[in-house]
Motif scaffolding. Structure first.
Motif, PDB file in Angstrom:
ATOM      1  N   PRO A 103       0.809  -1.234   0.000  1.00 14.93           N
ATOM      2  CA  PRO A 103       0.000   0.000   0.000  1.00 14.93           C
ATOM      3  C   PRO A 103       0.836   1.275   0.000  1.00 14.93           C
ATOM      4  O   PRO A 103       0.450   2.264  -0.636  1.00 14.93           O
ATOM      5  CB  PRO A 103      -0.805  -0.114   1.311  1.00 14.93           C
ATOM      6  N   SER A 104       1.976   1.263   0.659  1.00 13.84           N
ATOM      7  CA  SER A 104       2.746   2.513   0.709  1.00 13.84           C
ATOM      8  C   SER A 104       3.345   2.834  -0.666  1.00 13.84           C
ATOM      9  O   SER A 104       3.296   3.975  -1.137  1.00 13.84           O
ATOM     10  CB  SER A 104       3.764   2.413   1.850  1.00 13.84           C
ATOM     11  N   GLU A 105       3.858   1.804  -1.360  1.00 14.17           N
ATOM     12  CA  GLU A 105       4.402   2.028  -2.708  1.00 14.17           C
ATOM     13  C   GLU A 105       3.322   2.516  -3.670  1.00 14.17           C
ATOM     14  O   GLU A 105       3.546   3.438  -4.458  1.00 14.17           O
ATOM     15  CB  GLU A 105       4.939   0.702  -3.278  1.00 14.17           C
ATOM     16  N   VAL A 106       2.147   1.882  -3.614  1.00 13.61           N
ATOM     17  CA  VAL A 106       1.110   2.232  -4.608  1.00 13.61           C
ATOM     18  C   VAL A 106       0.596   3.652  -4.360  1.00 13.61           C
ATOM     19  O   VAL A 106       0.276   4.387  -5.305  1.00 13.61           O
ATOM     20  CB  VAL A 106      -0.013   1.160  -4.644  1.00 13.61           C
ATOM     21  N   ARG A 107       0.578   4.060  -3.100  1.00 15.49           N
ATOM     22  CA  ARG A 107       0.166   5.453  -2.794  1.00 15.49           C
ATOM     23  C   ARG A 107       1.218   6.445  -3.301  1.00 15.49           C
ATOM     24  O   ARG A 107       0.882   7.515  -3.812  1.00 15.49           O
ATOM     25  CB  ARG A 107      -0.062   5.634  -1.293  1.00 15.49           C
TER      26      ARG A 107
END
Ligand SMILES: NC(=O)c1ccc[n+]([C@@H]2O[C@H](COP(=O)([O-])OP(=O)(O)OC[C@H]3O[C@@H](n4cnc5c(N)ncnc54)[C@H](O)[C@@H]3O)[C@@H](O)[C@H]2O)c1
Length: 354
Positions: A103-107
Motif C-alpha cells: 500500500p505505501s508504494e502504490v500510494r
C-alpha cells in the motif's frame, strides 16, 4: 505531429509476448530506447530494433534519452521505483501488473502521478477482452440488476511461474498467486461490479507445493526458473471481500493444487440475471416465464486484451480518451491484496475503511 518516443524497461517474457508487438505496430509510436539489467537481452533487442545504444540502468536511460513514455515490464519489486522516477522525469508511464508490492508504494505512485500531471496506467488487459467489454455494457444498462455478490479466481493444478526465481521470492514479487493472478480477476470482478469501495477482508494462504517439479500450465514458462532458488510465497490463497455497498466477493487463486484442470472465472449474481465468465466464455443466466435461460452471446475472438490496453493508454496520452483505469483503483487493489495477506497471517478480519 511527431511520434511518441517510448523507452522500454524490462524486456523478458511478457514484454516479448505482448508489449513489443503492440508498440511495434502502433503508427504513433517510436521505440526509442531499451533497458534490461540482463545486458544480453537489452543488446539483442536494441540490435533487432536498429538502436545504437541500450541500457542496463533505467536511470541512465532517463537521463540520456528524450522520451515521452516509459513502459515497465520488470519484476514487481521495481514497478513503483521506476514508475515514480519516470513520472518525476516528466514521462507518461505504462506499467505491468501488479501496480506495486504494498500500500505505501502504490500510494507513492499515485501521488507522483498527481504531482507530475502525467498518465500512469497499469495493465488491466482482462478488462479489454471482448467478453468483458460486452458484459460491462450489459451491466451498465441495468440488465443484471443489483449485483450483490460474486466469485472469482484462477486456479491451476501445476502452474508455478519461474520456480525459484523472482516470482517465488517474496522480496521481489510481493507474494504468490494472490498478487500475481489476483490482480487480474479481482480487478475484473470489482470493475464489472462498478468499483465499490472495499471495506474488509478475510483470507488464508497456503504453501504446499514448493517441492513439486511438475508443470502442466503454459504459464509456468513465465519468468526465469532457478534450481534450488527461493520459494517463500504462498501457492494458494482464498478469501472474502466486503464492499461499502453491501456486496461481497469470494476469491481463490492457486499456482498449484489438486484440482481437475486449470481455469479462471468471474461469476456475478445480480437480481435480474447472473453472469459467468469461465476462461473468458460469457454465459448470462436469467429467469423468463418460470424457466431459467442460459444465453451465450457470440462475441468476436480476442487475443488477450494487452494490445487493446496499450492502445488505450496511447489514446489517453494523446487526449482522445478518458482512462478506464485510474491510479486510485490501483490503490484499492493493492490494499485488498495486502489486507488478505495480513488476515492470512493474523487469522482475523482486516478492516480497510471504518
Ligand atoms: N499482464 C499479463 O498478462 C502478465 C503476464 C506475465 C507477467 N506479467 C507481469 O509482467 C512483469 C514481468 O514479468 P515477466 O514474466 O515478463 O518476467 P521476466 O522475468 O520474464 O522478465 C523480467 C525482465 O526484467 C528484467 N529486469 C529485472 N530487474 C530490472 C530492472 N531493475 N531494470 C530493468 N530490467 C530489469 C529482467 O532481466 C527480465 O528480462 C511482472 O510484473 C509480471 O507480474 C503480466
Amino acid at each position: 505531429m511527431g511520434k511518441l518516443k517510448v523507452g522500454m524497461v524490462g524486456t523478458g517474457g511478457i514484454f516479448q509476448y505482448a508489449h513489443l508487438p503492440a508498440y511495434e505496430k502502433h503508427p504513433e509510436i517510436e521505440i526509442a530506447a531499451v533497458c534490461d539489467t540482463q545486458e544480453e537481452r537489452a543488446k539483442a533487442l536494441a540490435e533487432r530494433l536498429g538502436l545504437e545504444r541500450y541500457y542496463t540502468d533505467y536511470r541512465t536511460m532517463l537521463a540520456e534519452e528524450e522520451l515521452d513514455l516509459i513502459n515497465i515490464c520488470t519484476p514487481n519489486a521495481f514497478h513503483a521505483e521506476i514508475a515514480i522516477a519516470a513520472l518525476q522525469a516528466g514521462k507518461h508511464v505504462f506499467c505491468e501488473k501488479p501496480d506495486a508490492m504494498n500500500p505505501s508504494e502504490v500510494r507513492s505512485m499515485s501521488e507522483a502521478t498527481k504531482v507530475a500531471d502525467k498518465t500512469l496506467m497499469v495493465m488491466r488487459n482482462n478488462r479489454f477482452r471482448s467478453s468483458s467489454s460486452f458484459l460491462k455494457s450489459y451491466i451498465e444498462q441495468g440488465l443484471l440488476g443489483e449485483i450483490y455478490t460474486g466469485r472469482c479466481g484462477w486456479v491451476r493444478s501445476r502452474g508455478i511461474p519461474g520456480k525459484g526465481g523472482w516470482f517465488t521470492t517474496k522480496a521481489l514479487s510481493g507474494g504468490g498467486p494472490l498478487i500475481d493472478l489476483g490482480v487480474h480477476f479481482i480487478d475484473l470482478a470489482v470493475w464489472l461490479m462498478g468499483n465499490p469501495q472495499p471495506v474488509s477482508v478475510v483470507g488464508a494462504t497456503y504453501r504446499k507445493f514448493a517441492e513439486t517439479d511438475m508443470a502442466d500450465s503454459a504459464h509456468s514458462g513465465f519468468g526465469d526458473a532457478q534450481a534450488n532458488g527461493v520459494f517463500d510465497v504462498e501457492d494458494l490463497a482464498t478469501g472474502f471481500i466486503r464492499f461499502d455497498n453491501g456486496a461481497s466477493l469470494q476469491i481463490e487463486f492457486s499456482w498449484a493444487s489438486n484440482i481437475e484442470e486449470e481455469h479462471h472465472f468471474v461469476e456475478l449474481r445480480g437480481t435480474r440475471a447472473g453472469a459467468s465468465l469461465k476462461n473468458h466464455q460469457l454465459k448470462l443466466i436469467s429467469e423468463f416465464d418460470g424457466v431459467l435461460l442460459d444465453s451465450v452471446p457470440r462475441l468476436p475472438k480476442d487475443q488477450g486484451g494487452h494490445t487493446e490496453n496499450i492502445n488505450h493508454f496511447i489514446d489517453v496520452v494523446q487526449g482522445r480518451k478518458q482512462p478506464i483505469f485510474t491510479p486510485d483503483q490501483g490503490v484499492d487493489m493493492i490494499d485488498i491484496i495486502s489486507a488478505i495477506y495480513k488476515s492470512a497471517e493474523t487469522g482475523v478480519e482486516v478492516r480497510l475503511k471504518p
